[in-house]
Design a protein around this motif. Sequence first.
Motif, PDB file in Angstrom:
ATOM      1  N   LYS A   1      -6.897   5.752   4.180  1.00 35.66           N
ATOM      2  CA  LYS A   1      -7.266   5.890   2.768  1.00 35.66           C
ATOM      3  C   LYS A   1      -7.729   7.309   2.471  1.00 35.66           C
ATOM      4  CE  LYS A   1      -9.869   3.537  -0.894  1.00 35.66           C
ATOM      5  NZ  LYS A   1     -10.628   2.316  -1.246  1.00 35.66           N
TER       6      LYS A   1
ATOM      7  N   TYR B   1      -9.887  -0.870   2.929  1.00 41.27           N
ATOM      8  CA  TYR B   1      -8.479  -0.513   2.761  1.00 41.27           C
ATOM      9  C   TYR B   1      -7.668  -1.169   3.867  1.00 41.27           C
ATOM     10  CZ  TYR B   1      -4.282   2.242   1.907  1.00 41.27           C
ATOM     11  OH  TYR B   1      -2.997   2.631   1.611  1.00 41.27           O
TER      12      TYR B   1
ATOM     13  N   PRO C   1       0.830  -1.204   0.000  1.00 39.78           N
ATOM     14  CA  PRO C   1       0.000   0.000   0.000  1.00 39.78           C
ATOM     15  C   PRO C   1       0.866   1.256   0.000  1.00 39.78           C
ATOM     16  CG  PRO C   1       0.016  -1.035   2.166  1.00 39.78           C
ATOM     17  CD  PRO C   1       0.661  -2.005   1.230  1.00 39.78           C
TER      18      PRO C   1
ATOM     19  N   HIS D   1      -5.251   2.675  -2.848  1.00 35.93           N
ATOM     20  CA  HIS D   1      -6.129   3.681  -2.234  1.00 35.93           C
ATOM     21  C   HIS D   1      -6.877   4.498  -3.286  1.00 35.93           C
ATOM     22  CE1 HIS D   1      -2.246   5.767  -2.874  1.00 35.93           C
ATOM     23  NE2 HIS D   1      -2.986   6.842  -3.093  1.00 35.93           N
TER      24      HIS D   1
ATOM     25  N   LEU E   1     -15.698   4.834  -0.368  1.00 39.66           N
ATOM     26  CA  LEU E   1     -14.296   4.424  -0.259  1.00 39.66           C
ATOM     27  C   LEU E   1     -14.055   2.939  -0.478  1.00 39.66           C
ATOM     28  CD1 LEU E   1     -13.046   6.547   2.772  1.00 39.66           C
ATOM     29  CD2 LEU E   1     -12.710   6.982   0.336  1.00 39.66           C
TER      30      LEU E   1
END
Length: 209
Positions: free
Chosen positions: A199, A192, A174, A180, A189
């Motif tokens: 995020k 995550y 990540p 993201h 969203l």
Amino acid sequence: MSDYLSGGLPDGDVLAMLSAPVDPETLAQLHRRLEREAEAVGVIDVAYTVIDSPVGRLLLAATGQGLVRVAYASEDHDLVLQALADKLSPRILHSPGRLDQAAREVEEYFERRRRTFDLPLDLSLSRGFRRLVQQHLPEIGYGQTRSYRQVAELVGNPKAVRAVGTACATNPLPVVVPCHRVLRTDGSLGGYIGGLEAKTALLELEAAA
């Protein structure tokens, strides 16, 4: 006791050193020496360091091929290191020098001085379709977003929307591999690995640049 561990000192001297109180600076020097000697004889398979960031402390780990893992504190760094030992190699050492470039590029990203990463990456923790998705995620530009459906189309499998979500949720890199930037079709969203707060912070960071 082996010469490697003792540095050529008589066993009695080594035992005396080990039994004596060790202050933090001496301990740090011993660790740096161990790091140098381990590097010299090629016994480090995975090097790691931990850095501070606006989204908390991040663990960075690399193999000889490249950066292999970025982990949030919420993932439990000790558990992450154990997983790396199980999946890659038990020969793991805290070795910040090996991660200098990665740490610098991540810091530049958070300072809004970097929009793309130039790091060599090791994607060996992912397989098959997940790895394919993760390879394509850097094609989503800085400050842009795509839906899970759009990413499925990007990798040539429009029906694999749920599988794209899984690939993003299990992304071992990540921040550097920008999962993201992938949202639900309705613009919400989605999940995550670092949590929705992280995020949101990354998306706001890029939107403000």
